[in-house]
Motif scaffolding. Sequence first.
Motif, mmCIF file in Angstrom:
data_model
loop_
_atom_site.group_PDB
_atom_site.id
_atom_site.type_symbol
_atom_site.label_atom_id
_atom_site.label_comp_id
_atom_site.label_asym_id
_atom_site.label_seq_id
_atom_site.Cartn_x
_atom_site.Cartn_y
_atom_site.Cartn_z
ATOM 1 N N ARG A 156 -49.470 -33.379 -12.941
ATOM 2 C CA ARG A 156 -50.466 -33.069 -11.911
ATOM 3 C C ARG A 156 -50.682 -34.238 -10.963
ATOM 4 N NH1 ARG A 156 -53.912 -28.848 -12.094
ATOM 5 N NH2 ARG A 156 -53.783 -27.453 -13.869
ATOM 6 N N GLU A 157 -50.234 -35.406 -11.361
ATOM 7 C CA GLU A 157 -50.519 -36.623 -10.610
ATOM 8 C C GLU A 157 -49.722 -36.689 -9.308
ATOM 9 O OE1 GLU A 157 -50.319 -41.482 -11.291
ATOM 10 O OE2 GLU A 157 -49.492 -40.117 -12.788
ATOM 11 N N GLU A 158 -50.371 -37.161 -8.259
ATOM 12 C CA GLU A 158 -49.673 -37.447 -7.005
ATOM 13 C C GLU A 158 -49.329 -38.938 -6.978
ATOM 14 O OE1 GLU A 158 -50.591 -36.259 -2.541
ATOM 15 O OE2 GLU A 158 -51.676 -38.074 -3.086
ATOM 16 N N ARG A 159 -48.084 -39.246 -6.657
ATOM 17 C CA ARG A 159 -47.647 -40.637 -6.559
ATOM 18 C C ARG A 159 -47.096 -40.834 -5.150
ATOM 19 N NH1 ARG A 159 -47.182 -43.134 -11.483
ATOM 20 N NH2 ARG A 159 -45.563 -44.556 -10.778
ATOM 21 N N MET A 160 -47.847 -41.569 -4.344
ATOM 22 C CA MET A 160 -47.495 -41.771 -2.943
ATOM 23 C C MET A 160 -47.364 -43.258 -2.642
ATOM 24 S SD MET A 160 -47.152 -40.481 0.234
ATOM 25 C CE MET A 160 -47.922 -38.858 0.164
ATOM 26 N N ARG A 161 -46.276 -43.629 -1.969
ATOM 27 C CA ARG A 161 -46.104 -44.992 -1.483
ATOM 28 C C ARG A 161 -45.746 -44.893 -0.005
ATOM 29 N NH1 ARG A 161 -47.756 -45.173 -5.826
ATOM 30 N NH2 ARG A 161 -47.263 -46.557 -7.582
ATOM 31 N N ARG A 171 -43.708 -53.054 5.586
ATOM 32 C CA ARG A 171 -44.963 -53.578 5.043
ATOM 33 C C ARG A 171 -45.691 -52.446 4.331
ATOM 34 N NH1 ARG A 171 -49.332 -56.873 8.652
ATOM 35 N NH2 ARG A 171 -50.968 -57.049 7.100
ATOM 36 N N ALA A 172 -46.093 -52.694 3.085
ATOM 37 C CA ALA A 172 -46.811 -51.671 2.330
ATOM 38 C C ALA A 172 -48.138 -51.337 3.017
ATOM 39 C CB ALA A 172 -47.069 -52.155 0.901
ATOM 40 N N THR A 173 -48.456 -50.055 3.054
ATOM 41 C CA THR A 173 -49.721 -49.591 3.618
ATOM 42 C C THR A 173 -50.486 -48.851 2.516
ATOM 43 O OG1 THR A 173 -48.523 -47.659 4.475
ATOM 44 C CG2 THR A 173 -48.947 -49.464 6.015
ATOM 45 N N PRO A 174 -51.115 -49.607 1.613
ATOM 46 C CA PRO A 174 -51.770 -48.976 0.460
ATOM 47 C C PRO A 174 -52.904 -48.034 0.827
ATOM 48 C CG PRO A 174 -52.312 -51.327 0.611
ATOM 49 C CD PRO A 174 -51.225 -51.072 1.596
ATOM 50 N N GLN A 175 -53.475 -48.195 2.012
ATOM 51 C CA GLN A 175 -54.540 -47.288 2.445
ATOM 52 C C GLN A 175 -53.991 -46.091 3.217
ATOM 53 O OE1 GLN A 175 -56.586 -50.952 4.093
ATOM 54 N NE2 GLN A 175 -58.381 -49.674 3.644
ATOM 55 N N GLY A 176 -52.680 -46.049 3.377
ATOM 56 C CA GLY A 176 -52.059 -44.920 4.069
ATOM 57 C C GLY A 176 -52.120 -45.073 5.577
ATOM 58 N N ASP A 210 -55.796 -30.851 -1.956
ATOM 59 C CA ASP A 210 -55.652 -31.454 -3.284
ATOM 60 C C ASP A 210 -54.543 -30.779 -4.075
ATOM 61 O OD1 ASP A 210 -57.184 -29.135 -3.272
ATOM 62 O OD2 ASP A 210 -58.294 -29.682 -5.070
ATOM 63 N N ARG A 211 -54.387 -29.465 -3.910
ATOM 64 C CA ARG A 211 -53.341 -28.747 -4.638
ATOM 65 C C ARG A 211 -51.966 -29.050 -4.050
ATOM 66 N NH1 ARG A 211 -56.107 -23.584 -5.391
ATOM 67 N NH2 ARG A 211 -54.225 -22.441 -4.905
ATOM 68 N N ILE A 212 -51.892 -29.269 -2.756
ATOM 69 C CA ILE A 212 -50.608 -29.580 -2.127
ATOM 70 C C ILE A 212 -50.005 -30.830 -2.747
ATOM 71 C CG2 ILE A 212 -49.541 -30.400 0.021
ATOM 72 C CD1 ILE A 212 -49.986 -27.448 0.118
ATOM 73 N N GLY A 213 -50.845 -31.805 -3.079
ATOM 74 C CA GLY A 213 -50.350 -33.077 -3.591
ATOM 75 C C GLY A 213 -50.086 -33.097 -5.082
ATOM 76 N N GLU A 214 -50.478 -32.046 -5.809
ATOM 77 C CA GLU A 214 -50.299 -32.053 -7.256
ATOM 78 C C GLU A 214 -48.823 -32.104 -7.624
ATOM 79 O OE1 GLU A 214 -52.287 -28.930 -9.286
ATOM 80 O OE2 GLU A 214 -54.285 -29.676 -8.817
ATOM 81 N N GLY A 215 -48.470 -33.090 -8.464
ATOM 82 C CA GLY A 215 -47.094 -33.197 -8.928
ATOM 83 C C GLY A 215 -46.131 -33.765 -7.917
ATOM 84 N N LEU A 216 -46.638 -34.223 -6.777
ATOM 85 C CA LEU A 216 -45.769 -34.712 -5.710
ATOM 86 C C LEU A 216 -45.562 -36.221 -5.823
ATOM 87 C CD1 LEU A 216 -44.326 -33.615 -3.155
ATOM 88 C CD2 LEU A 216 -46.373 -34.207 -1.860
ATOM 89 N N THR A 217 -44.307 -36.632 -5.824
ATOM 90 C CA THR A 217 -43.951 -38.045 -5.758
ATOM 91 C C THR A 217 -43.264 -38.256 -4.417
ATOM 92 O OG1 THR A 217 -43.644 -38.200 -8.151
ATOM 93 C CG2 THR A 217 -42.612 -39.905 -6.816
ATOM 94 N N ALA A 218 -43.787 -39.184 -3.603
ATOM 95 C CA ALA A 218 -43.277 -39.321 -2.240
ATOM 96 C C ALA A 218 -43.295 -40.755 -1.758
ATOM 97 C CB ALA A 218 -44.103 -38.449 -1.290
ATOM 98 N N VAL A 219 -42.357 -41.057 -0.872
ATOM 99 C CA VAL A 219 -42.332 -42.325 -0.153
ATOM 100 C C VAL A 219 -42.149 -42.005 1.324
ATOM 101 C CG1 VAL A 219 -41.150 -44.522 0.202
ATOM 102 C CG2 VAL A 219 -41.362 -43.596 -2.106
ATOM 103 N N VAL A 220 -43.034 -42.560 2.146
ATOM 104 C CA VAL A 220 -42.977 -42.370 3.597
ATOM 105 C C VAL A 220 -42.897 -43.747 4.239
ATOM 106 C CG1 VAL A 220 -44.126 -41.419 5.627
ATOM 107 C CG2 VAL A 220 -44.395 -40.299 3.403
#
Length: 200
Positions: free
Chosen positions: A83-88, A94-99, A132-142
């Motif tokens: 269920r966890e969303e993992r976004m980087r 440069r990392a943007t931890p706040q998106g 919130d449901r869109i992001g469930e189970g999503l692992t992404a890098v942008v």
Amino acid sequence: MLAERFRQVAFPNRGLGISLTDERPAGNARAVLFRFPDGVQDFVAALDAETGAALHPDVIGFEREDPRMAGTMVVAFLWSGSREERMRSFANSRATPQGGTHVDGFRDGVAAAVTAYARERGLLAAADPGADRIGEGLTAVVSVKLDRPEFLGATQGLLGNTDVRGCVGQAVREHLGNWFEEQPERATEVVDRIVRGIWA
């Protein structure tokens, strides 16, 4: 700390090699090379490996240049069984931890593609699935590289370029929509899980 920083720099820059050598203790040096031929797709696979088996092991990814935002984007993602969303996210390596606008655009694009596919296939009975449901189970890098990045906040960990949101959103919507059309069985499974909110 150095190893993690070099890893984060190497992932968004496909083919770049960064070597780190630890010369302690003397005479027993250890060297590590950070090089990822598939860039952010390798990053997504590595992030997903930390959570367990993927729902679909194939990473969805693309790279696109868009003159409207004066830059390029590289996006990769997959859905896992968690269920966890993992976004980087990154802007100019440069990392943007706040998106920021690149992450907002990514979420807009995924939501639009999922909603369109669900409506077309009759999988969506009433309201659109929530963000919130869109992001469930999503692992992404942008990752975006811009001629004129605008960083916001005290730590400058938030991307503020307004044009980026629409450009990334459109690209993600088109690419994911094409993937849905090419992989109908997997698409139906992913979209049905999102719409119904059923995750392992």
